[in-house]
Design an enzyme around this catalytic site. Structure first.
Site, PDB file in Angstrom:
ATOM      1  N   ASP A 203       0.987  -0.508   0.383  1.00  0.00           N
ATOM      2  CA  ASP A 203      -0.166   0.019  -0.121  1.00  0.00           C
ATOM      3  C   ASP A 203       1.202   1.433  -0.435  1.00  0.00           C
ATOM      4  O   ASP A 203       1.699   0.992  -0.120  1.00  0.00           O
ATOM      5  CB  ASP A 203      -1.046  -0.071   1.314  1.00  0.00           C
ATOM      6  CG  ASP A 203      -1.780  -0.864   0.824  1.00  0.00           C
ATOM      7  OD1 ASP A 203      -2.244  -1.899   0.020  1.00  0.00           O
ATOM      8  OD2 ASP A 203      -2.183  -1.661   2.485  1.00  0.00           O
TER       9      ASP A 203
HETATM   10  N1  URA Z   1      -1.639  -6.305   3.454  1.00  0.00           N
HETATM   11  C1  URA Z   1      -1.821  -4.813   3.572  1.00  0.00           C
HETATM   12  O1  URA Z   1      -2.636  -4.463   3.633  1.00  0.00           O
HETATM   13  N2  URA Z   1      -0.784  -3.901   2.816  1.00  0.00           N
HETATM   14  C2  URA Z   1       0.234  -3.880   1.977  1.00  0.00           C
HETATM   15  O2  URA Z   1       1.234  -3.490   1.910  1.00  0.00           O
HETATM   16  C3  URA Z   1       1.012  -5.000   2.291  1.00  0.00           C
HETATM   17  C4  URA Z   1      -0.434  -6.281   2.536  1.00  0.00           C
END
Ligand code: URA
Length: 236
Positions: free
Chosen positions: A103
């Site tokens: 993310d």
């Molecule tokens: N899980 C998440 O919620 N975000 C990420 O970036 C990676 C795994």
């Protein structure tokens, strides 16, 4: 077959015009003989090309470890936001893409490659490749919550999450090891036990770990040991 100038670009000897200069100036040999024709055709895995006597190793695919900083999106290109592939812009390797999403607010290890087969193997839940995340949570995580996360939780998808492992570091800090990569999976898993992720960092993916000396926003090619480990695990 590949042109000599393209071969030199692809093995990192410079831009198209830079490598043409190298050829013109007589710095390049093919199988030990000086070659001054930029359009000379090569058998890239058989002919031995050298620049100033240094052999250029042909690599079919390219592999980089990036320490993704927060604020950069996991995409190849975007009209308005900086992407993880933009961070490697100086590399002049085409068709690079990130393996698995992190993310925008998440940090940590991201493999960037042009090898689709490796990406598939690392991401397919059937291959059971561990992804380890460091997670700081808003609320303390009790043993009961950890057990739920390990057993599998309902994150609103058709199926529960696959079994996971939790290593407690502090009241509000865990390592969470999962073998899937569903959208916002870690955040949704913590929400499923009534908690919230306030910081998320990927520490490892299969045999690849985030190097301690790789600064946020920096990248480097996989080294021999890392390539060997991928090979040993039949991922490469
Ligand atoms: N899980 C998440 O919620 N975000 C990420 O970036 C990676 C795994």
């Amino acid at each position: 077959m590949m042109r000599l100038d393209r071969f030199l670009c692809e093995t990192g000897q410079g831009t198209r015009s830079e490598v043409k200069q190298l050829i013109r100036k007589g710095f390049v040999t093919v199988n030990g003989l000086q070659e001054t024709a930029a359009d000379r055709k090569l058998e890239e895995e058989a002919d031995v090309v050298a620049v100033r006597g240094e052999v250029c190793l042909f690599q079919k695919f390219h592999y980089y470890l990036l320490h993704k900083p927060a604020g950069v999106i996991t995409a190849t290109r975007d009209q308005s936001q900086q992407t993880v592939v933009d961070l490697l812009a100086g590399e002049k390797v085409r068709n690079l893409f990130p393996v698995g999403r992190l993310d925008k607010d998440a940090e940590g290890l991201l493999l960037i490659t042009d090898d689709g087969e490796l990406a598939h193997k690392l991401l397919s839940p059937k291959k059971h490749v561990d992804k380890t995340y460091f997670v700081r949570t808003k609320l303390p995580l009790c043993q009961q919550d950890a057990k739920c996360l390990e057993a599998g939780v309902d994150i609103g998808d058709e199926t529960l999450t696959l079994p996971a492992r939790v290593e407690q570091i502090a009241d509000n800090e865990i390592k969470l090891i999962i073998q899937e990569g569903r959208f916002h999976q870690v955040k949704r898993m913590l929400e499923a036990v009534g908690n919230e992720v306030i910081y998320l960092k990927r520490l490892s993916m299969g045999p690849l770990a985030l190097p301690k000396d790789l600064e946020k926003g920096s990248f480097r090619p996989l080294n021999r040991e890392e390539l060997l480990k991928l090979r040993q695990e039949n991922l490469l």
